[in-house]
Write an enzyme that holds these catalytic residues in place. Structure first.
Site, PDB file in Angstrom:
ATOM      1  N   HIS A   1      -4.255   5.624   3.749  1.00 23.34           N
ATOM      2  CA  HIS A   1      -4.912   4.492   3.089  1.00 23.34           C
ATOM      3  C   HIS A   1      -4.432   3.156   3.653  1.00 23.34           C
ATOM      4  O   HIS A   1      -5.230   2.292   4.036  1.00 23.34           O
ATOM      5  CB  HIS A   1      -4.643   4.586   1.589  1.00 23.34           C
TER       6      HIS A   1
ATOM      7  N   ASP B   1       0.845  -1.192   0.000  1.00 24.13           N
ATOM      8  CA  ASP B   1       0.000   0.000   0.000  1.00 24.13           C
ATOM      9  C   ASP B   1       0.882   1.244   0.000  1.00 24.13           C
ATOM     10  O   ASP B   1       2.051   1.183  -0.391  1.00 24.13           O
ATOM     11  CB  ASP B   1      -0.933  -0.031   1.220  1.00 24.13           C
TER      12      ASP B   1
ATOM     13  N   SER C   1     -11.007  -0.785  -2.017  1.00 26.79           N
ATOM     14  CA  SER C   1      -9.808  -0.853  -1.167  1.00 26.79           C
ATOM     15  C   SER C   1     -10.127  -1.310   0.237  1.00 26.79           C
ATOM     16  O   SER C   1      -9.263  -1.844   0.938  1.00 26.79           O
ATOM     17  CB  SER C   1      -9.138   0.521  -1.092  1.00 26.79           C
TER      18      SER C   1
END
Length: 545
Positions: A295, A73, A465
């Site tokens: 994220h 990521d 995601s």
């Protein structure tokens, strides 16, 4: 990966579809309803994965074994109160001594590795899009030329340039239009919020304040009520949370138009490698957090946030499941070389499951990524990949890493996941989710998922995601309690145990109603309880040595 936009928040604007509500930390355990994705459809009335029920009814007498899940990521906050105990630590590496103690080729890789960093400690944050990079590379070769004037051996590349050119121009127009829309609305909302706080004598515009504002100004009351209704609609606690998200959207779009869409922009000099050389693996640095770990931190929390510390949120997986951080995804499009090397690093350092919540629509070094996926398969590693957020049918629009090989065969160790919402109605499928009866395997919760955020904070994000780590968490639970399961077993059990539904749902990106069963190969929602039941059956039927 580009993030889809939704219209209507605050009655004014379009924002990225990941809404974020932060809170101070550390915090007491979040209410069960906040993590709807862990709940049970029948008992709780939401389309969760029955995780709590599985732990309560099926797993209390079983022994959990260590499992390592790699998160490829944009970085993970390694200091987060709900993650620091569950992060993998490379026991063979001595932190900070500047040596490659375990001789794996990576110096001081205590928590994992960063393929977006330079040896001097700097990091790539914003990258260009893949179509921007290809446009810059191919334009000098083919712009203004007729196909017949190009040597036959180069015509495939010429055709690629035509696709890239079209894609680049579409994205250029779209992103500039979004930036032109968001900038004035963000500034206007900031000004209105400041006026409301000043007139009402408050420091925070939460729903209680906005519902009954202490003012005789009717116009001000109307504005406050409008904000209140929209905050309730989008499940936001206060206007400040929305403004933080609007600021994030503004800054993201600013980066898009100023950097990601600029053919001359080349941040790769920070890394100092040759990005075309896919055989090169000796680059990067140890900074797995990077400049923007939001994220990846959220993804890591969904998989395995600490279930035993009585704080914050619960990961799908608990006990001895650990998270390895591998940074390879910038703000922009990831490079194939980095993805391939991230997969190989994770496999070589013990990961049994890899979460990949990223994707793009051009892959110039696709073979390198495919070889890495097959390498993972040879080592028994399952990969879980997000389907993408552009409401595309992946049978018609290719997304990478692809669910199939270049030769068209499905990968035996790769699961592709679409995003679902909490309600069993026409809105069950997230309106942004990619789908496909052949390229998407299952759907999982991916709308308003509450998890960890940097700075020991928490909030809701939405996207495929978020759906992929729900499935990676399920795989980690299965592997932990049934360690004999192979990567192929994990994929099969997750797919076979997923709960089918014949609901008529809105096809993403349209108002058209379609059978939910047509949007993936299983036509089903993942369910941990059912997966554990199926794993128990296989375990009972397997001869013991």
């Amino acid at each position: 990966m580009r993030i889809p936009f939704f219209v209507g928040l605050l009655g004014l604007t379009s924002l990225p579809f990941h809404s974020q509500a932060q809170s101070a930390a550390p915090v007491a355990p979040a209410p069960a309803a906040a993590q709807w994705h862990l709940l049970d459809p029948k008992a709780d009335g939401v389309q969760g994965i029955s995780a709590q029920r599985a732990y309560r009814e099926l797993l209390t007498t079983r022994v959990a074994n260590p499992v390592l899940v790699a998160v490829i990521d944009g970085g993970i906050d390694t200091t987060h109160a709900d993650l620091k105990r569950v992060l993998w630590r490379n026991a063979k590496e001595i932190a900070g001594n500047g040596k490659d103690d375990d001789r794996n080729g990576y110096v001081d890789d205590v928590y994992g590795w960063n393929f977006l960093g330079g040896k001097d400690g700097r990091n790539v944050n914003v990258e260009s899009y893949e179509d921007t990079r290809l446009y810059a590379k191919l334009k000098p070769l083919y712009e203004g030329k007729a196909r017949t004037a190009v040597p036959e051996a180069k015509r495939t590349e010429y055709d690629l340039y035509q696709q890239v050119k079209k894609s680049y121009k579409e994205h250029y127009e779209q992103d500039h239009a979004q930036y032109a829309q968001i900038k004035p609305i963000y500034e206007q909302t900031q000004q209105l919020a400041e006026k409301l706080r000043r007139e009402l004598g408050v420091t925070r515009l939460d729903t209680a304040t906005l519902r009954n504002p202490v003012t005789q100004d009717e116009q001000l009351r109307e504005v406050a009520l409008m904000y209140y209704l929209n905050l309730r609609q989008y499940d936001q606690p206060d206007l400040e949370s929305v403004l933080a998200e609007m600021k994030d959207a503004y800054e993201q779009n600013k980066n898009l138009v100023e950097f990601s869409l600029d053919p001359a922009f080349n941040p790769r000099s920070i890394v100092g490698d040759n990005p075309e050389d896919t055989k090169d693996r000796s680059y990067g640095n140890r900074d797995v957090m990077g400049p923007d770990p939001m994220h990846g931190t959220h993804v890591a929390g969904i998989i395995a946030a600490d279930r035993q510390n009585n704080l914050g949120v619960l990961g799908v997986a608990g006990g001895p499941v650990r998270i390895m951080a591998v940074r390879a995804v910038p703000n922009g499009d990831e490079r194939d070389k980095d993805v391939a090397n991230a997969i190989r690093y994770a496999v070589d350092n013990g990961a049994q499951i890899i979460n990949m919540s990223f994707g793009k629509y051009f892959s110039p070094q696709r073979q390198a990524v495919e070889d890495a996926i097959k390498y993972a398969e040879s080592k028994g590693v399952l990969l879980v990949h997000s389907a993408g957020n552009e409401a595309n049918n992946l049978d018609q629009v290719a997304q990478f890493p692809a669910a199939r090989t270049i030769a068209g065969q499905p990968f035996a160790n790769l699961l592709t996941v679409g995003a679902a919402a909490r309600t069993a109605d026409e809105h069950l499928v997230a309106d942004f989710s990619n789908y496909s009866p052949q390229q998407v395997d299952v759907f999982a919760p991916g709308v308003q998922i509450y998890s960890t955020l940097p700075g020991s904070q928490y909030g809701n994000l939405s996207g495929t995601s978020m759906a992929a780590p729900v499935v990676a968490g399920i795989a980690a639970v299965l592997k932990s309690y049934f360690p004999g399961l192979t990567a192929q077993d994990l994929k099969r059990i997750i797919m076979q145990s997923a709960v089918p539904t014949k609901l008529q749902v809105r096809q993403p990106g349209t108002d058209k109603l379609v059978d939910f069963g047509t949007l993936s190969s299983t036509g089903a929602l993942v369910n941990l309880y059912q997966a554990v039941l199926l794993a128990q059956q296989q375990d009972a039927a397997t001869p013991k040595k």
